[in-house]
Design a protein around this motif. Structure first.
Motif, short mmCIF file in Angstrom:
data_model
loop_
_atom_site.label_atom_id
_atom_site.label_comp_id
_atom_site.label_asym_id
_atom_site.label_seq_id
_atom_site.Cartn_x
_atom_site.Cartn_y
_atom_site.Cartn_z
N HIS A 159 33.90 -43.91 22.80
CA HIS A 159 33.88 -42.46 22.55
C HIS A 159 35.29 -41.86 22.70
N HIS B 293 24.00 -48.94 9.41
CA HIS B 293 22.53 -48.79 9.44
C HIS B 293 21.97 -48.50 8.06
N GLY C 45 23.86 -39.84 18.17
CA GLY C 45 23.15 -40.51 19.26
C GLY C 45 22.97 -39.56 20.43
N LEU D 201 17.09 -49.95 16.85
CA LEU D 201 17.46 -48.54 16.62
C LEU D 201 16.91 -47.99 15.30
N GLY E 42 25.08 -38.64 13.12
CA GLY E 42 24.65 -39.84 13.84
C GLY E 42 25.20 -39.87 15.25
N ALA F 178 30.20 -42.23 13.43
CA ALA F 178 30.74 -43.33 14.24
C ALA F 178 29.68 -44.38 14.53
N LEU F 179 30.01 -45.62 14.28
CA LEU F 179 29.15 -46.79 14.58
C LEU F 179 27.77 -46.67 13.93
N SER F 180 27.69 -46.04 12.80
CA SER F 180 26.38 -45.73 12.20
C SER F 180 26.23 -46.13 10.74
N MET G 114 19.98 -33.61 11.72
CA MET G 114 20.56 -33.63 10.38
C MET G 114 20.61 -35.05 9.83
N ASP G 115 20.34 -35.17 8.55
CA ASP G 115 20.43 -36.46 7.86
C ASP G 115 21.82 -36.53 7.22
N ALA G 116 22.56 -37.57 7.55
CA ALA G 116 23.93 -37.70 7.02
C ALA G 116 23.95 -37.89 5.51
N LEU H 189 24.39 -48.25 24.80
CA LEU H 189 25.53 -47.94 23.92
C LEU H 189 26.30 -46.74 24.44
N MET I 215 20.09 -47.37 22.95
CA MET I 215 20.93 -46.17 22.84
C MET I 215 21.58 -45.80 24.18
N ASP J 62 22.03 -35.66 14.63
CA ASP J 62 21.50 -37.01 14.43
C ASP J 62 20.21 -36.87 13.63
N ILE J 63 19.82 -37.94 12.98
CA ILE J 63 18.56 -37.90 12.21
C ILE J 63 17.35 -38.08 13.12
N PHE K 57 16.70 -38.31 19.92
CA PHE K 57 18.09 -38.23 20.37
C PHE K 57 18.57 -36.78 20.36
C1 LIG Z 1 24.44 -47.20 16.73
S1 LIG Z 1 23.95 -45.54 16.87
C2 LIG Z 1 25.52 -44.75 17.17
C3 LIG Z 1 25.37 -43.47 17.92
C4 LIG Z 1 26.68 -42.79 18.30
N1 LIG Z 1 27.45 -42.44 17.12
C5 LIG Z 1 27.48 -43.63 19.26
O1 LIG Z 1 28.58 -44.07 18.86
O2 LIG Z 1 27.02 -43.84 20.39
C6 LIG Z 1 23.57 -45.08 15.20
C7 LIG Z 1 23.04 -43.67 15.08
O3 LIG Z 1 22.95 -43.34 13.69
C8 LIG Z 1 21.81 -42.52 13.54
N2 LIG Z 1 21.44 -42.51 12.12
C9 LIG Z 1 20.91 -43.51 11.39
N3 LIG Z 1 20.70 -43.09 10.12
C10 LIG Z 1 21.14 -41.81 10.05
C11 LIG Z 1 21.19 -40.83 9.03
N4 LIG Z 1 20.74 -41.07 7.77
N5 LIG Z 1 21.69 -39.62 9.32
C12 LIG Z 1 22.13 -39.33 10.57
N6 LIG Z 1 22.10 -40.21 11.58
C13 LIG Z 1 21.61 -41.44 11.32
C14 LIG Z 1 20.79 -43.16 14.46
O4 LIG Z 1 19.71 -42.30 14.76
C15 LIG Z 1 21.67 -43.48 15.67
O5 LIG Z 1 21.71 -42.42 16.58
#
Ligand SMILES: C[S@@+](CC[C@H](N)C(=O)[O-])C[C@H]1O[C@@H](n2cnc3c(N)ncnc32)[C@H](O)[C@@H]1O
Length: 253
Positions: A61, A155, A86, A33, A84, A150-152, A132-134, A49, A46, A107-108, A112
């Motif tokens: 969810h 990363h 997804g 990912l 994030g 969530a779940l992110s 958007m970048d978190a 997931l 993805m 999401d970044i 997606f």
């Molecule tokens: C494991 S997935 C989880 C997706 C969703 N939240 C879910 O629960 O199904 C992690 C997500 O975080 C996003 N992500 C990673 N770095 C990020 C950032 N800096 N800003 C926003 N999203 C980000 C990825 O693109 C991915 O979609």
């Protein structure tokens, strides 16, 4: 670079007080990912997931949606930012379960975001879909009642995770982080040993294995929030056991 920044950059995922074993149960290896060179595997992970997340009784969810709505129960028409997101499973559930909530789905990853923009979710008048970048949220201070990631968070390395705490608590009254748990090190080692053989067979297990090594402990999350801004407080909603880590961060204004 100041010593606080150096400390947070080198902090183990198990937190500043992590044990010898816990410090070894982490990796810098990227998940599919996180990579730009394996598009088909990334899409597979993805989709798997998202499918798992949407399952009726055990899907994450639905569980996350309940956590989010509990946090904004006193707001009649809450403005919620999902970071994030997804493929948008959590946001869809929020819109289905709350009659007046407004949800910004972000999401970044542009692929997606395009997927969500082309789905039924984008047709909901209470949904806005954006890239958007978190770690650098494009919204004014206090614009949202709640931001959820969530779940992110796993990363991101600690310094970028600190930006999420700073930005999430800047634009929203509350930042809700839901992520994989970090079990006590001996149990973690055992669980990793069980999953390891599956990582060659399934891209989802491959990413799940790395995610588990990169999951932050509660003490790591506290240290990250403190580094982001000492005015940020973190409360944990997690129950003991195998459930996700659930943290609510707020900033004293
Ligand atoms: C494991 S997935 C989880 C997706 C969703 N939240 C879910 O629960 O199904 C992690 C997500 O975080 C996003 N992500 C990673 N770095 C990020 C950032 N800096 N800003 C926003 N999203 C980000 C990825 O693109 C991915 O979609």
């Amino acid at each position: 670079m100041d010593s606080g920044t150096r400390d947070i950059m080198s902090m183990p995922r198990g937190g500043p007080d992590a044990s010898w074993l816990d410090r070894r149960l982490q990796t810098d290896r990227l998940e599919y990912l996180d990579r730009d060179d394996v598009d088909h595997l990334k899409r597979k992970v993805m989709s798997a997931l998202d499918r798992a997340g949407r399952r009726r009784w055990i899907g994450i969810h639905g569980k996350c949606a309940r956590m989010v709505l509990r946090e904004v129960a006193d707001v009649p028409s809450p403005k919620i930012l999902e970071l994030g997101a997804g493929l948008g499973g959590l946001s869809s559930k929020l819109l289905a379960d709350h009659p007046t909530a407004q949800v910004t789905v972000t999401d970044i990853d542009p692929t997606f975001v395009a997927g969500v923009a082309g789905s039924d979710l984008a047709g909901n008048p209470r949904a806005t879909v954006r890239a958007m970048d978190a770690t650098a949220i494009d919204a004014p201070d206090g614009h949202y009642d709640l931001a959820v990631f969530a779940l992110s968070l796993h990363h991101l390395p600690p310094q970028a995770a600190a930006r999420v705490f700073a930005e999430g608590t800047r634009v929203a009254n509350k930042l809700l982080i839901v992520d994989l748990p970090r079990p006590p090190a001996p149990l973690h080692l055992l669980l990793l040993a069980v999953v390891l053989p599956l990582t060659r067979l399934s891209p989802l297990q491959h990413d799940g294995f790395i995610s588990s090594l990169r999951a932050y402990s509660p003490s790591a999350l506290r240290a990250i929030a403190q580094h982001a801004d000492p005015a940020i407080t973190v409360e944990f909603r997690s129950r003991r056991g195998f459930g996700p880590t659930v943290a609510v961060a707020r900033r004293d204004r």
